[in-house]
Design a protein around this motif. Structure first.
Motif, mmCIF file in Angstrom:
data_model
loop_
_atom_site.group_PDB
_atom_site.id
_atom_site.type_symbol
_atom_site.label_atom_id
_atom_site.label_comp_id
_atom_site.label_asym_id
_atom_site.label_seq_id
_atom_site.Cartn_x
_atom_site.Cartn_y
_atom_site.Cartn_z
ATOM 1 N N THR B 200 0.834 -1.187 -0.164
ATOM 2 C CA THR B 200 0.206 0.079 -0.113
ATOM 3 C C THR B 200 0.988 1.391 0.171
ATOM 4 O O THR B 200 2.048 1.283 0.159
ATOM 5 C CB THR B 200 -1.151 -0.084 1.215
ATOM 6 O OG1 THR B 200 -1.848 1.043 1.053
ATOM 7 C CG2 THR B 200 -0.442 -0.074 2.513
ATOM 8 N N ALA B 201 0.238 2.426 -0.147
ATOM 9 C CA ALA B 201 1.130 3.642 -0.564
ATOM 10 C C ALA B 201 1.717 4.413 0.693
ATOM 11 O O ALA B 201 2.911 4.745 0.474
ATOM 12 C CB ALA B 201 0.154 4.709 -1.397
ATOM 13 N N VAL B 202 1.191 4.164 1.611
ATOM 14 C CA VAL B 202 1.650 4.626 2.914
ATOM 15 C C VAL B 202 2.196 6.068 2.807
ATOM 16 O O VAL B 202 3.300 6.446 2.949
ATOM 17 C CB VAL B 202 2.898 3.764 3.475
ATOM 18 C CG1 VAL B 202 3.071 4.345 5.295
ATOM 19 C CG2 VAL B 202 2.398 2.483 3.518
ATOM 20 N N VAL B 690 13.007 3.830 -4.545
ATOM 21 C CA VAL B 690 12.997 3.212 -3.217
ATOM 22 C C VAL B 690 11.769 2.524 -3.026
ATOM 23 O O VAL B 690 11.483 1.505 -2.324
ATOM 24 C CB VAL B 690 13.333 4.472 -2.250
ATOM 25 C CG1 VAL B 690 12.931 4.113 -0.947
ATOM 26 C CG2 VAL B 690 14.761 4.726 -2.494
ATOM 27 N N GLN B 691 10.662 2.945 -3.641
ATOM 28 C CA GLN B 691 9.197 2.428 -3.348
ATOM 29 C C GLN B 691 9.400 1.068 -3.966
ATOM 30 O O GLN B 691 8.815 0.215 -3.479
ATOM 31 C CB GLN B 691 8.217 3.240 -4.244
ATOM 32 C CG GLN B 691 7.565 4.264 -3.210
ATOM 33 C CD GLN B 691 6.696 5.189 -3.729
ATOM 34 O OE1 GLN B 691 6.831 5.686 -5.004
ATOM 35 N NE2 GLN B 691 5.276 5.302 -3.343
ATOM 36 N N GLU B 699 7.799 -4.513 2.174
ATOM 37 C CA GLU B 699 6.428 -4.353 2.240
ATOM 38 C C GLU B 699 5.380 -5.252 1.790
ATOM 39 O O GLU B 699 5.502 -5.600 0.609
ATOM 40 C CB GLU B 699 6.178 -2.926 1.277
ATOM 41 C CG GLU B 699 6.818 -1.873 1.776
ATOM 42 C CD GLU B 699 6.426 -0.553 1.050
ATOM 43 O OE1 GLU B 699 5.212 -0.269 0.788
ATOM 44 O OE2 GLU B 699 7.514 0.149 0.435
ATOM 45 N N LEU B 714 2.227 1.167 11.223
ATOM 46 C CA LEU B 714 3.753 1.565 10.724
ATOM 47 C C LEU B 714 4.852 1.162 11.595
ATOM 48 O O LEU B 714 5.923 1.146 11.225
ATOM 49 C CB LEU B 714 3.846 3.371 10.696
ATOM 50 C CG LEU B 714 3.950 3.671 9.367
ATOM 51 C CD1 LEU B 714 4.175 5.467 9.359
ATOM 52 C CD2 LEU B 714 4.789 3.236 8.437
ATOM 53 N N ALA B 715 4.470 0.388 12.832
ATOM 54 C CA ALA B 715 5.448 -0.363 13.351
ATOM 55 C C ALA B 715 5.551 -1.747 12.841
ATOM 56 O O ALA B 715 6.724 -2.268 13.091
ATOM 57 C CB ALA B 715 5.200 -0.360 14.931
ATOM 58 N N TYR B 717 3.972 -2.822 9.715
ATOM 59 C CA TYR B 717 4.271 -2.788 7.969
ATOM 60 C C TYR B 717 5.509 -1.894 7.863
ATOM 61 O O TYR B 717 5.806 -0.996 8.172
ATOM 62 C CB TYR B 717 2.873 -1.887 7.485
ATOM 63 C CG TYR B 717 2.981 -1.898 5.974
ATOM 64 C CD1 TYR B 717 2.432 -2.741 5.096
ATOM 65 C CD2 TYR B 717 3.738 -0.919 5.445
ATOM 66 C CE1 TYR B 717 2.499 -2.635 3.907
ATOM 67 C CE2 TYR B 717 3.994 -0.841 4.016
ATOM 68 C CZ TYR B 717 3.089 -1.811 3.110
ATOM 69 O OH TYR B 717 3.350 -1.658 1.578
ATOM 70 N N VAL B 719 8.372 -0.264 5.814
ATOM 71 C CA VAL B 719 8.683 0.646 4.670
ATOM 72 C C VAL B 719 10.078 1.018 4.749
ATOM 73 O O VAL B 719 10.848 0.839 5.627
ATOM 74 C CB VAL B 719 7.986 1.891 4.885
ATOM 75 C CG1 VAL B 719 6.669 1.852 4.427
ATOM 76 C CG2 VAL B 719 8.132 2.873 6.181
ATOM 77 N N PRO B 720 10.628 1.181 3.592
ATOM 78 C CA PRO B 720 12.099 1.495 3.450
ATOM 79 C C PRO B 720 12.510 2.847 4.134
ATOM 80 O O PRO B 720 11.865 3.740 3.887
ATOM 81 C CB PRO B 720 12.270 1.632 1.798
ATOM 82 C CG PRO B 720 11.254 1.925 1.245
ATOM 83 C CD PRO B 720 10.059 1.470 2.251
ATOM 84 N N MET B 721 13.553 2.577 5.175
ATOM 85 C CA MET B 721 13.923 3.771 5.790
ATOM 86 C C MET B 721 15.397 4.202 5.263
ATOM 87 O O MET B 721 16.048 3.296 4.494
ATOM 88 C CB MET B 721 13.929 3.587 7.228
ATOM 89 C CG MET B 721 12.503 3.246 7.866
ATOM 90 S SD MET B 721 11.420 4.393 7.773
ATOM 91 C CE MET B 721 11.667 5.879 9.020
ATOM 92 N N ALA B 722 16.082 5.406 5.582
ATOM 93 C CA ALA B 722 17.109 5.936 4.835
ATOM 94 C C ALA B 722 18.348 4.979 5.404
ATOM 95 O O ALA B 722 19.269 4.619 4.345
ATOM 96 C CB ALA B 722 17.477 7.242 5.619
ATOM 97 N N MET B 725 18.471 1.983 2.682
ATOM 98 C CA MET B 725 18.618 2.362 1.412
ATOM 99 C C MET B 725 19.912 2.868 0.496
ATOM 100 O O MET B 725 20.603 3.473 1.275
ATOM 101 C CB MET B 725 17.413 3.364 0.786
ATOM 102 C CG MET B 725 16.155 2.899 1.059
ATOM 103 S SD MET B 725 15.719 1.608 -0.219
ATOM 104 C CE MET B 725 15.409 -0.046 0.873
#
Lengths: 170, 791
Positions: B200-202, B690-691, B699, B714-715, B717, B719-722, B725
């Motif tokens: 999902t887009a988040v 990155v997506q 994801e 968000l804890a 699911y 998502v890519p963090m800095a 990457m």
């Protein structure tokens, strides 16, 4: 839930007293009661970093802090840090490098960056990436943000200062 | 810049220049104005009681206690809103045989997924509305949950919704003929079953809407965090029976969208009705938990695919079966079938082979609706194709890069057509591959990989070519009956002081739409960029248009701005010629001055022309045409879609003991046609990559058998963090489209289209010497350890 408590704190240099509900977060207090909408709510559970503010000089999640807990503290939001020109060089570098797209994460990113450079003046790229590990950005892919912070670290180390950011023409 | 600028190379030449975004400065200063931030006088707040069940019948609703709670102004049910709002059905006419159950803002009898809004509460504050929502008592009767794509398609399967006869939303078949014989006679056949997780887009700003019904004027104003204000103006008008001109939709700063914010959501439709019932502004902002169970999800495909190759490694054919699971109904108005349709049509698109067969099944189930999200269908088609190409290369004994050199469509073969019917004007696959290999130092990386393998370090190199579909003509939605515009419009005015205002229908979500439009207008009109103000996102101000999606902003919006600027310039020069008693063709507009076209000598300033036009028309001859405002529309003509292309490379290191993958570096070479602003293009590509890497490694919306989302925060699911990457190297080839003067084709989806495919190939390359492989994303440590036989 409606019983309110008086809270006195300093926000962006101004000491003020307001009545707040005990359950009201600092993020909601800043946004709703003070109209400081530069502080954003992204996850409301301390994961995304959009709500970071400076509390007594350290980055803190405003969504995990109750307003009553901020009594007696000094809060600085992106609006205050802009006015005081403390982060003008970061803002300039973010702008030059296009280190933001939608801008929703940006206030939190700026505060995280300011916090990082305060404790580690010349971080490596890996250290910058590590320091941003609590700041979520869906748009940029992070690299431009890392670049911008790295640039500011170098400029600060060289003694460069930036003029007021917002008054410059685009 | 390897494409000639030609007629675009004028003074004030901003096209192709890396300039900063004027509108980013207020976002940096904390002065963004998102819907989330808006407050209107007498504004109320909505909260929703949501279904805890994935499929249930509503037996009864008791809202008496909630209505008595402090601050509560209204408790509304599905029946209350059904009296105001007509139902919608998410089908398109050109998807033959497609079906979907009608939808209302809130359900009347049946809930279709866990998290569906059932009852709305409106109160003075959001907290009060949430308090009262907890006091609403709803009795549900659980119904069988459809949560598996195979059982859903069995003849006697339970149905995901009562309003449909079976769980097949849509099916499609493509067949160029003779496929079975080709596979039977091929030297090599490779095949694989792929699984693509739901994600999902988040967006960092959740969905947000503020509806303001003014009964005294009969006017609805909706401040809406959306990409597509005109689409929603039309929908609110038609479903609530309000004349279109009395519906105003304003999209201010948007905190990320990526396709997610252009669909109809039940809560958003409800909020319009709630404002009408309360006769006051009503605001709703999804919190993060609500976002996970109500924002559209995407992907969720199982693809069985095979590829036939001759002894020399030439690809002969592909045969594909895609089953994709959507929600219990199809999303409105763009449907939930477009992704599957694009998956089967984009499959194999970069390659020369001509023989293809595909079967698509779009299946209902009791989960959150799925629909268009950045790079719709591309990551699935690309990953399947590129993984099969790597498997085929291995069978044919070819290096993956050599395999692609052999099979990519040659750069001199255009125009040509894909076996699925897509018409390619001009692409640059071969040049892109050469460029990528140089950027990566491909041969050196391979040598390093071999050396490190002897030391037990498992690195992998993956490459993935892609084609991206952009700038859709009416063939995309218009012919299917959806009132979604393929054209865009701009109104340009010279102000009395000689500045320019540009009101344009393409919208801004941070990608830089307003910046590139300003560059194009300044460039083509002939003024400094600082003199152009671009305004977007308000149906009452800007002309009707498609807005920003499918990479339309640069290709269609940019061409609209270009043509409009040229027309306005002609008007200015015609008027200046009248004032100067000169011929328009002898004059030019440069840097805000009307000059002699040949010598460049100043004749009169734009500001003076404007002053005369607005304040001293008495000094002009009676037949003078002082038209310093123009409105111009442009719809794509020529090819039904513009296609862009490119190739990505991914370099990873796999820890075979933990299953963790470190992405060391990622490369992209992409061809988006004319580059208007390299700074912005590169950042579109990086963000998109990155997506794609998020989809590749992290994801996934995970559901249990009861249709419950088990990681909806968000804890949980990821998502890519800095810190996870890599740095991303971006290179460009420029093949402008000849369909427009501008030549831009779009760059928003390129990064996402192939990043997960390149990562999938890289991880498989790292695992290959260990005899392991994976055909599922996200490639979690657990899945990788299972592939490696470690758990």
């Amino acid at each position: 839930m409606s019983a309110t408590l008086p809270v006195t704190l300093t926000v962006n240099g101004e000491t003020l007293t307001r009545l707040v509900e005990p359950r009201e977060t600092l993020a909601d207090f800043l946004r709703r009661d003070l109209g400081l909408t530069g502080t954003h709510a992204g996850c409301e559970m301390g994961v995304c970093g959009a709500c970071l503010v400076m509390l007594d000089g350290l980055p803190v999640h405003a969504c995990l802090t109750f307003a009553v807990q901020a009594a007696g503290t000094e809060i600085a939001t992106v609006e205050g840090l802009t006015e005081s020109t403390v982060i003008a060089d970061l803002q300039r570098a973010f702008h030059e490098r296009n280190a933001l797209q939608c801008g929703f994460c940006t206030p939190g990113m700026l505060i995280a960056a300011q916090g990082l450079l305060a404790r580690l003046p010349l971080p490596s790229r890996a250290e910058i990436r590590d320091a941003l590990s609590g700041n979520y950005c869906r748009c940029t892919g992070y690299e431009a943000i890392v670049d911008a912070i790295e640039t500011v670290a170098r400029r600060r180390a060289a003694g460069e200062t930036a003029p007021r950011f917002a008054e410059e023409p685009a | 810049m390897n494409a000639p600028l030609g007629s675009l190379d004028r003074p004030n030449s901003y096209i192709g220049r890396a300039v900063t975004r004027p509108n980013a400065k207020r976002l940096l200063a904390g002065r963004g104005r998102y819907v989330t931030d808006l407050v209107l006088p007498r504004m109320l707040h909505a909260a929703f009681l949501r279904s805890p069940y994935a499929h249930a019948r509503i037996v009864s609703i008791d809202a008496e206690a909630a209505r008595a709670m402090p601050g509560v102004r209204l408790v509304a049910t599905g029946a209350d809103l059904a009296r105001l709002c007509t139902p919608w059905v998410g089908t398109l006419d050109h998807f033959k045989g497609m079906k979907s159950a009608p939808q209302l803002p809130l359900p009347v009898e049946e809930v279709l997924w866990s998290g569906q809004a059932v009852v709305a509460v409106v109160a003075d504050s959001r907290a009060q509305a949430e308090d009262a929502a907890e006091a609403v008592l709803v009795e549900f009767e659980e119904l069988p949950v459809v949560a598996d794509i195979d059982t859903a398609r069995e003849p006697d399967a339970d149905r995901a919704a009562a309003g449909i006869e079976d769980n097949l939303c849509f099916r499609s078949r493509l067949d160029t003929g003779g496929i079975d014989a080709l596979f039977a006679g091929a030297a090599h056949v490779v095949e694989e079953e792929f699984h693509f997780g739901r994600h999902t887009a988040v967006t960092l700003e959740p969905r947000a809407i503020l509806a303001d019904w003014d009964a005294s004027e009969g006017k609805l104003t909706v401040h809406h965090a959306t990409q597509t204000p005109y689409q929603f103006q039309d929908l609110y008008s038609r479903h609530y029976g309000i004349p279109e001109a009395s519906v105003r939709v304003i999209a201010p700063d948007i905190g990320g969208s990526f396709g997610m914010k252009l669909h109809v959501y039940h809560e958003d439709m409800a909020v319009v009705g709630l404002s009408m019932l309360c006769r006051r502004p009503v605001k709703y902002v999804a919190d993060r938990m609500e976002s996970f169970v109500s924002d559209i999800h995407a992907r969720d495909h199982r693809v069985r695919a095979r590829m036939a190759v001759d002894a020399e490694g030439t690809i002969l054919a592909m045969d594909v079966d895609d089953v994709t699971a959507i929600g219990a109904f199809s999303t409105y108005p763009r449907t939930s079938a477009v992704e599957g349709n694009q998956v089967i049509r984009l499959m194999g698109a970069p390659y020369r082979f001509r023989n293809y067969r595909a079967e698509l099944a779009v299946v209902f189930q009791n989960k959150v609706q799925t629909s268009q999200y950045r790079a719709v269908g591309h990551p699935v088609a690309c990953a399947v194709t590129e993984r099969l190409v790597d498997l085929a290369a291995a069978r044919a004994g070819l290096d993956p890069a050599t395999m692609r050199e052999k099979n990519l469509i040659p750069d001199d073969a255009y125009p040509c057509e894909s076996p699925t019917g897509y018409k390619f004007e001009a692409l640059s696959h071969q040049a892109s591959l050469i460029r990528l290999k140089a950027l990566m130092d491909y041969d050196a990386l391979r040598a390093e990989q071999a050396a490190l393998r002897t030391r037990g370090i498992h690195r992998g190199i993956g490459i993935a070519s892609f084609v991206e579909i952009s700038n859709p003509s009416p063939a995309f939605y218009g012919i299917g009956g959806a009132r979604i515009s393929a054209q865009d419009g701009a109104t340009l005015s010279v102000t009395p002081s000689g500045e320019v205002r540009c009101l344009i229908s393409v919208t801004e979500q941070g990608q830089g739409t307003e910046t590139i439009i300003g560059q194009i207008v300044a460039d083509q009109f002939g003024v400094a960029r600082e003199k152009v103000r671009v305004i977007t996102g308000d149906t009452e101000i800007t002309p009707h248009g498609g807005a920003t999606w499918a990479c339309r902003g640069a290709g269609i919006g940019g061409e609209t701005a270009l043509q409009a600027a040229r027309r306005l310039r002609d008007n200015v020069l015609a008027l200046a010629a009248t004032i100067l008693q000169a011929r328009p063709g002898d004059l030019d507009l440069r840097d805000g001055l009307v000059v002699d076209a040949l010598s460049g000598a100043e004749r009169v300033s734009l500001a003076e022309v404007a002053r005369i036009a607005y304040f001293r028309s008495d000094t002009l001859p009676p037949d003078a045409r002082a038209q310093l405002s123009i409105t111009h529309h442009y719809a794509p003509q020529g090819y039904p879609f513009a296609f862009t292309n490119g190739i990505q490379g991914c370099h990873v290191e796999l820890d075979v003991d933990t299953g963790l993958v470190k992405v060391l570096k990622h490369w992209v070479v992409e061809d988006c046609g004319r580059i208007i602003n390299p700074l912005l293009v590169d950042e579109q590509v990086r963000g998109g990559v990155v997506q794609g890497l998020g989809a590749a490694f992290f994801e996934e919306c995970r559901y249990d058998d009861n249709g419950q989302l088990t990681n909806g925060s968000l804890a949980d699911y990821l998502v890519p963090m800095a810190c996870e990457m890599p740095d991303i190297v971006v290179g460009h080839i420029e093949t402008p489209t000849a369909d427009t003067a501008l030549g831009a084709k779009g760059c928003g989806e390129a990064g996402t289209a192939a990043a997960s495919a390149a990562a999938l190939n890289a991880v498989n390359d790292a695992m290959a010497p260990l005899g392991a492989s994976i055909a599922q994303i996200p490639m979690t440590p657990e899945r990788l350890l299972k592939s490696l036989g470690k758990i």
